[in-house]
Enzyme design. Structure first.
Site, PDB file in Angstrom:
ATOM      1  N   LYS A 189       0.874  -1.181   0.000  1.00  0.00           N
ATOM      2  CA  LYS A 189       0.000   0.000   0.000  1.00  0.00           C
ATOM      3  C   LYS A 189       0.905   1.224   0.000  1.00  0.00           C
ATOM      4  O   LYS A 189       1.460   1.599   1.024  1.00  0.00           O
ATOM      5  CB  LYS A 189      -0.861  -0.028   1.267  1.00  0.00           C
ATOM      6  CG  LYS A 189      -2.207   0.626   1.164  1.00  0.00           C
ATOM      7  CD  LYS A 189      -2.214   2.073   0.790  1.00  0.00           C
ATOM      8  CE  LYS A 189      -1.932   3.023   1.921  1.00  0.00           C
ATOM      9  NZ  LYS A 189      -1.824   4.425   1.462  1.00  0.00           N
ATOM     10  N   THR A 246       0.961   6.570  12.808  1.00  0.00           N
ATOM     11  CA  THR A 246       0.447   5.417  12.056  1.00  0.00           C
ATOM     12  C   THR A 246       1.075   4.124  12.586  1.00  0.00           C
ATOM     13  O   THR A 246       0.397   3.090  12.673  1.00  0.00           O
ATOM     14  CB  THR A 246       0.727   5.587  10.546  1.00  0.00           C
ATOM     15  OG1 THR A 246       0.239   6.865  10.146  1.00  0.00           O
ATOM     16  CG2 THR A 246       0.046   4.521   9.724  1.00  0.00           C
ATOM     17  N   GLY A 247       2.343   4.185  12.966  1.00  0.00           N
ATOM     18  CA  GLY A 247       3.000   3.007  13.541  1.00  0.00           C
ATOM     19  C   GLY A 247       2.253   2.489  14.763  1.00  0.00           C
ATOM     20  O   GLY A 247       2.044   1.277  14.928  1.00  0.00           O
ATOM     21  N   CYS A 300      13.992  10.931   6.409  1.00  0.00           N
ATOM     22  CA  CYS A 300      13.777  10.475   7.792  1.00  0.00           C
ATOM     23  C   CYS A 300      15.010  10.732   8.659  1.00  0.00           C
ATOM     24  O   CYS A 300      14.884  11.076   9.826  1.00  0.00           O
ATOM     25  CB  CYS A 300      13.393   9.007   7.816  1.00  0.00           C
ATOM     26  SG  CYS A 300      14.582   7.937   7.010  1.00  0.00           S
TER      27      CYS A 300
HETATM   28  P1  NAD Z   1       2.188   8.471   7.380  1.00  0.00           P
HETATM   29  O1  NAD Z   1       2.321   7.639   8.598  1.00  0.00           O
HETATM   30  O2  NAD Z   1       1.166   9.542   7.373  1.00  0.00           O
HETATM   31  O3  NAD Z   1       1.862   7.562   6.125  1.00  0.00           O
HETATM   32  C1  NAD Z   1       2.658   6.456   5.807  1.00  0.00           C
HETATM   33  C2  NAD Z   1       1.797   5.417   5.131  1.00  0.00           C
HETATM   34  O4  NAD Z   1       0.848   4.939   6.071  1.00  0.00           O
HETATM   35  C3  NAD Z   1       1.000   5.929   3.922  1.00  0.00           C
HETATM   36  O5  NAD Z   1       0.985   4.953   2.917  1.00  0.00           O
HETATM   37  C4  NAD Z   1      -0.376   6.122   4.515  1.00  0.00           C
HETATM   38  O6  NAD Z   1      -1.418   6.037   3.548  1.00  0.00           O
HETATM   39  C5  NAD Z   1      -0.448   4.974   5.494  1.00  0.00           C
HETATM   40  N1  NAD Z   1      -1.442   5.135   6.555  1.00  0.00           N
HETATM   41  C6  NAD Z   1      -1.915   6.294   7.081  1.00  0.00           C
HETATM   42  N2  NAD Z   1      -2.858   6.035   8.027  1.00  0.00           N
HETATM   43  C7  NAD Z   1      -2.971   4.687   8.098  1.00  0.00           C
HETATM   44  C8  NAD Z   1      -3.772   3.807   8.881  1.00  0.00           C
HETATM   45  N3  NAD Z   1      -4.658   4.255   9.771  1.00  0.00           N
HETATM   46  N4  NAD Z   1      -3.610   2.469   8.707  1.00  0.00           N
HETATM   47  C9  NAD Z   1      -2.709   1.985   7.818  1.00  0.00           C
HETATM   48  N5  NAD Z   1      -1.949   2.784   7.029  1.00  0.00           N
HETATM   49  C10 NAD Z   1      -2.070   4.114   7.165  1.00  0.00           C
HETATM   50  O7  NAD Z   1       3.636   9.046   7.057  1.00  0.00           O
HETATM   51  P2  NAD Z   1       4.067   9.992   5.842  1.00  0.00           P
HETATM   52  O8  NAD Z   1       3.638  11.373   6.139  1.00  0.00           O
HETATM   53  O9  NAD Z   1       3.653   9.386   4.543  1.00  0.00           O
HETATM   54  O10 NAD Z   1       5.652   9.855   5.914  1.00  0.00           O
HETATM   55  C11 NAD Z   1       6.450  10.677   6.681  1.00  0.00           C
HETATM   56  C12 NAD Z   1       6.933   9.955   7.908  1.00  0.00           C
HETATM   57  O11 NAD Z   1       7.671   8.795   7.528  1.00  0.00           O
HETATM   58  C13 NAD Z   1       7.901  10.791   8.717  1.00  0.00           C
HETATM   59  O12 NAD Z   1       7.606  10.653  10.079  1.00  0.00           O
HETATM   60  C14 NAD Z   1       9.252  10.174   8.395  1.00  0.00           C
HETATM   61  O13 NAD Z   1      10.243  10.380   9.348  1.00  0.00           O
HETATM   62  C15 NAD Z   1       8.897   8.738   8.265  1.00  0.00           C
HETATM   63  N6  NAD Z   1       9.942   8.020   7.528  1.00  0.00           N
HETATM   64  C16 NAD Z   1      10.750   7.137   8.218  1.00  0.00           C
HETATM   65  C17 NAD Z   1      11.781   6.457   7.554  1.00  0.00           C
HETATM   66  C18 NAD Z   1      12.672   5.467   8.273  1.00  0.00           C
HETATM   67  O14 NAD Z   1      13.379   4.693   7.614  1.00  0.00           O
HETATM   68  N7  NAD Z   1      12.683   5.424   9.584  1.00  0.00           N
HETATM   69  C19 NAD Z   1      11.986   6.689   6.191  1.00  0.00           C
HETATM   70  C20 NAD Z   1      11.159   7.612   5.538  1.00  0.00           C
HETATM   71  C21 NAD Z   1      10.130   8.260   6.213  1.00  0.00           C
END
Ligand code: NAD
Length: 495
Positions: A189, A246-247, A300
């Site tokens: 996804k 989201t995590g 990130c």
């Molecule tokens: P996000 O959590 O908003 O979205 C990430 C994904 O999760 C998207 O595909 C989104 O559609 C999905 N999602 C959102 N709500 C959900 C739900 N309720 N259930 C299941 N899936 C859901 O994050 P973002 O804004 O897309 O990305 C930015 C974040 O990612 C920042 O915090 C960044 O630091 C982090 N990030 C971390 C790494 C790493 O390796 N640690 C790498 C890149 C980005």
């Protein structure tokens, strides 16, 4: 070689509306819905993607499950799986520019970065795990001699992968490639605003010989299809990169469903620590500026918290500001742009809100702080440096995920360590010092997945990437990442 002519030939091509990719082919959403994809370059509608509903996700999970159970991939000899993944790496490399431009058009990363960090890195990732997979051996346990204890690496089953919009190809490949190499099926996804390049990879995978149904992509909102995926009783593990919020949800979904393992790669507020004995302060300022501002800070591991020793702070920040002001910010498809677009209007507004709140809390805006190029309709922001940020301030504690640097000074090494560890995160860090003993002490004491010394942000596929504390668990990249995609399965054979 990347040239502007080649980019220009692709920059305005029409991208037709995209379906999901299920069972080896593009399919529209069952209910027929679509979502507009906006380009951050000009704010215009670029194309539409299928708006997935739970039934679309369930169809994709069923396809992945059927493919796993009948063994069309999971029981294919590793050497044969390797061939497919190597071929996929080659196909991605052949189409690298097309994939990179497509990705830039929906996510805004500067093309000079995207060609390497997205397309070519994805090609390399598929080859890396392809090459590895016929070199993994099981074990014979040291049991008594009337027993044969075997330890197998068994594929787990159906992997659910959810990825964000920054570097979708790179981060997506870090999950897809080892999951497939290990023999699993996968349902991916992507972020709803940056699905295009990953949909293209799914098609290329079939062209490379991946059996239908092994790799499926469902597009749409996280709160709808992401939730269905993570709540499914038929998905065996979730691998996720994205925000901490989201995590947390994924862990809840796991608890409410089948207790599936969740590997989380989350955000950071990474400290970049400059000691007054750094070997080359000019170089430190240059690399540190790139380490926060490239890709508009949407990285990130970005070094978003500068901790600088107080006796050099004024000169060092002046040098960083000089670099920040010299960056060419603009259309990410122009090779002259060193920094491209902020991904979306809501991200841009959130970045500007951070600046406003930091100012209200007493920080000073040393440079930047504003939207630029608004007449293009795109989302661009000046590289921004906020000084005088205190440890309890919002900007010190929370991830911006934009081009905003927080600056705080420290007196000595003990205070540097204390400030470095004073957030809930633990993704990356940088330490600049000529003192070898201090460098080792800092690597030991800073709580982070990676500590860079006398550089910032260096990495390659051989070195694992993963956070500690609220930056997540598990690792992408390197052979360690493969471990996530196997179950250790034992056999106890009485002789
Ligand atoms: P996000 O959590 O908003 O979205 C990430 C994904 O999760 C998207 O595909 C989104 O559609 C999905 N999602 C959102 N709500 C959900 C739900 N309720 N259930 C299941 N899936 C859901 O994050 P973002 O804004 O897309 O990305 C930015 C974040 O990612 C920042 O915090 C960044 O630091 C982090 N990030 C971390 C790494 C790493 O390796 N640690 C790498 C890149 C980005």
């Amino acid at each position: 070689m990347l040239t502007q002519d080649k980019i220009d030939a692709l920059r305005n091509t029409t991208i037709p509306p995209q379906g999901h990719f299920i069972d080896g082919q593009p399919v529209p959403a069952m209910a027929g819905g679509t979502l507009d994809v906006l380009s951050p370059i000009d704010g215009q509608v670029l194309t539409q993607i299928a708006e997935g509903r739970p039934e679309d996700m369930e169809r994709a999970i069923a396809s992945a499950r059927a493919a796993f159970e009948d063994g069309r991939w999971s029981r294919m000899p590793p050497a044969a799986r390797k061939k497919v993944l190597m071929r996929l790496g080659d196909l991605i490399e052949d189409r690298a520019l097309d994939l990179a431009v497509r990705g830039v058009r929906d996510n805004g990363t500067e093309i000079t970065m995207a060609i390497k960090a997205e397309a070519l890195s994805a090609a390399q990732t598929f080859r890396y795990y392809g090459e590895a997979i016929d070199k993994i051996y099981g074990q014979v346990a040291p049991t008594a001699d009337n027993v044969l204890g075997l330890v197998h690496h068994a594929p787990i089953g159906v992997v659910g992968a959810i990825v964000p919009w920054n570097f979708p190809l790179m981060i997506g490949s870090w999950k897809i490639a080892p999951a497939l190499a290990a023999g699993n099926s996968i349902v991916l996804k992507p972020a709803e605003s940056a699905s295009l390049s990953l949909l293209a990879i799914a098609e290329l995978a079939v062209e490379a010989g991946l059996p239908e149904g092994v790799f499926n992509v469902v597009t749409g909102k996280g709160s709808v299809v992401g939730e269905t995926l993570a709540l499914s009783m038929d998905v065996d593990i979730m691998v996720f990169t994205g925000s901490g919020a989201t995590g947390r949800r994924l862990l809840e979904y796991s608890a409410r469903s089948n207790l599936k393992r969740c590997y989380l790669e989350l955000g950071g507020k990474s400290p970049n620590i400059i000691f007054n004995d750094a070997p080359d302060l000019a170089q430190a300022a240059k690399v540190s500026a790139a380490g926060i501002f490239r890709n508009s800070g949407q990285v990130c591991v970005a070094g978003s918290r500068l901790l600088v020793q107080e006796d050099i702070a004024e000169d060092f920040v002046a040098e960083m500001a000089r670099h920040a002001e010299a960056f060419e910010v603009g259309n990410p498809l122009d090779m002259t742009s060193q920094i491209g677009a902020v991904h979306s209007l809501s991200e841009l507004e959130a970045n500007l809100d951070f600046v406003t709140r930091a100012t209200a809390e007493g920080a000073a805006c040393r440079t930047g702080g504003a939207r630029i190029l608004a007449d293009t309709g795109g989302y661009y922001m000046q590289p921004t440096i906020m000084t005088g940020v205190k440890p309890d301030n919002d900007l010190f504690q929370n991830e911006v995920f934009g081009p905003v640097l927080s600056v705080t000074t420290f007196r000595d090494e003990a205070e540097a360590v204390q400030l470095a560890n004073a957030t809930v995160y633990g993704l990356a860090a940088g330490v600049w010092t000529a003192n070898l003993s201090r460098a080792h002490r800092m690597v030991d004491r800073i709580r982070a997945g990676v500590v860079h010394v006398n550089t910032y942000g260096g990495s390659d596929l051989t070195v694992p990437l993963g956070g500690v504390r609220q930056s997540g668990n598990g690792h992408d990249k390197s052979l360690h990442a493969l471990e996530k995609y196997f179950d250790l399965k034992s056999a106890w054979i009485q002789l």
